[in-house]
Design a protein around this motif. Structure first.
Motif, short mmCIF file in Angstrom:
data_model
loop_
_atom_site.label_atom_id
_atom_site.label_comp_id
_atom_site.label_asym_id
_atom_site.label_seq_id
_atom_site.Cartn_x
_atom_site.Cartn_y
_atom_site.Cartn_z
N ASN A 68 38.69 11.00 -24.42
CA ASN A 68 37.74 12.24 -24.16
C ASN A 68 38.33 13.28 -24.68
OD1 ASN A 68 36.37 14.40 -22.71
ND2 ASN A 68 36.14 13.13 -20.96
N ALA A 69 37.70 14.02 -25.54
CA ALA A 69 38.16 15.46 -26.15
C ALA A 69 38.11 16.80 -24.93
CB ALA A 69 36.36 15.77 -26.61
N GLU A 70 37.71 15.91 -23.97
CA GLU A 70 37.67 17.72 -22.87
C GLU A 70 39.16 16.94 -22.17
OE1 GLU A 70 35.49 20.25 -19.69
OE2 GLU A 70 35.00 18.01 -20.16
N LYS A 71 39.84 18.10 -21.62
CA LYS A 71 41.57 18.35 -21.27
C LYS A 71 41.01 18.44 -19.77
CE LYS A 71 44.11 18.14 -24.56
NZ LYS A 71 45.71 17.38 -25.27
N LEU A 72 40.86 17.11 -19.29
CA LEU A 72 40.59 17.01 -17.36
C LEU A 72 42.04 16.70 -17.35
CD1 LEU A 72 37.57 14.34 -17.91
CD2 LEU A 72 37.74 17.87 -17.51
N ASP A 80 37.34 17.35 -11.92
CA ASP A 80 37.83 16.91 -12.91
C ASP A 80 37.77 15.27 -13.13
OD1 ASP A 80 38.00 19.30 -14.79
OD2 ASP A 80 39.71 18.93 -14.85
N LYS A 83 34.58 14.41 -13.56
CA LYS A 83 33.61 14.17 -14.88
C LYS A 83 33.90 13.14 -15.60
CE LYS A 83 33.72 19.02 -15.09
NZ LYS A 83 33.46 20.57 -15.94
N LEU A 84 35.77 12.55 -15.75
CA LEU A 84 36.45 11.68 -16.40
C LEU A 84 35.41 10.41 -15.89
CD1 LEU A 84 38.48 11.50 -18.23
CD2 LEU A 84 39.94 10.13 -16.07
N ASP A 86 32.85 10.21 -15.60
CA ASP A 86 31.04 10.09 -16.10
C ASP A 86 30.13 10.35 -14.46
OD1 ASP A 86 29.28 11.28 -18.12
OD2 ASP A 86 28.33 8.88 -18.24
#
Length: 139
Positions: A68-72, A80, A83-84, A86
């Motif tokens: 994932n491009a976002e740091k979660l 988070d 979000k991870l 989805d």
């Protein structure tokens, strides 16, 4: 499909509606004075009630996080984590999940406390039903 079923499905732990209903009806330990879920302790040693196989939740989430491009920060944040996976992480969605997992009513009006309780509750439910979750995420 209930909200918790979506989490199970994303982790490859989909047990079917009747088994998920059994998992949810098992209840959660009472809330302790520090708003964490009391009585957490280590994952049960008995065979999981709903899962046919053990799923390494940590490894699966770490793999998703690396891709994932976002740091979660899924280890401490329910937002988070969702979000991870989805899955909708809005306050409305989290309240739906909290209601499904029987969050104490006094936490429902404080999103920070509800979120902390919710993360622990989700991890405990996963561990109790076939998910391999490290002890530090359970208490």
């Amino acid at each position: 499909m209930g909200f918790f079923s979506k989490i199970l499905s994303k982790l490859g732990m989909d047990a079917g509606n009747s088994k998920v209903e059994d998992m949810l009806n098992a209840g959660m330990p009472a809330r302790g004075p520090n708003t964490s879920v009391a009585g957490a302790g280590p994952a049960p040693t008995a065979a999981p009630a709903a899962a046919a196989k053990t799923v390494d939740v940590t490894a699966m989430l770490e793999q998703k996080a690396a891709a994932n491009a976002e740091k979660l920060n899924w280890r401490t944040s329910i937002v988070d984590l969702l979000k991870l996976l989805d899955i909708d992480s809005s306050l409305t969605a989290r309240k739906e999940l909290a209601t499904e997992l029987k969050c104490p009513p006094d936490l429902m009006n404080d999103s920070a406390k509800m979120n902390m309780w919710l993360h622990k509750a989700v991890m405990q439910k996963l561990a109790a039903n076939g998910g391999k979750v490290p002890a530090e995420l359970l208490d």
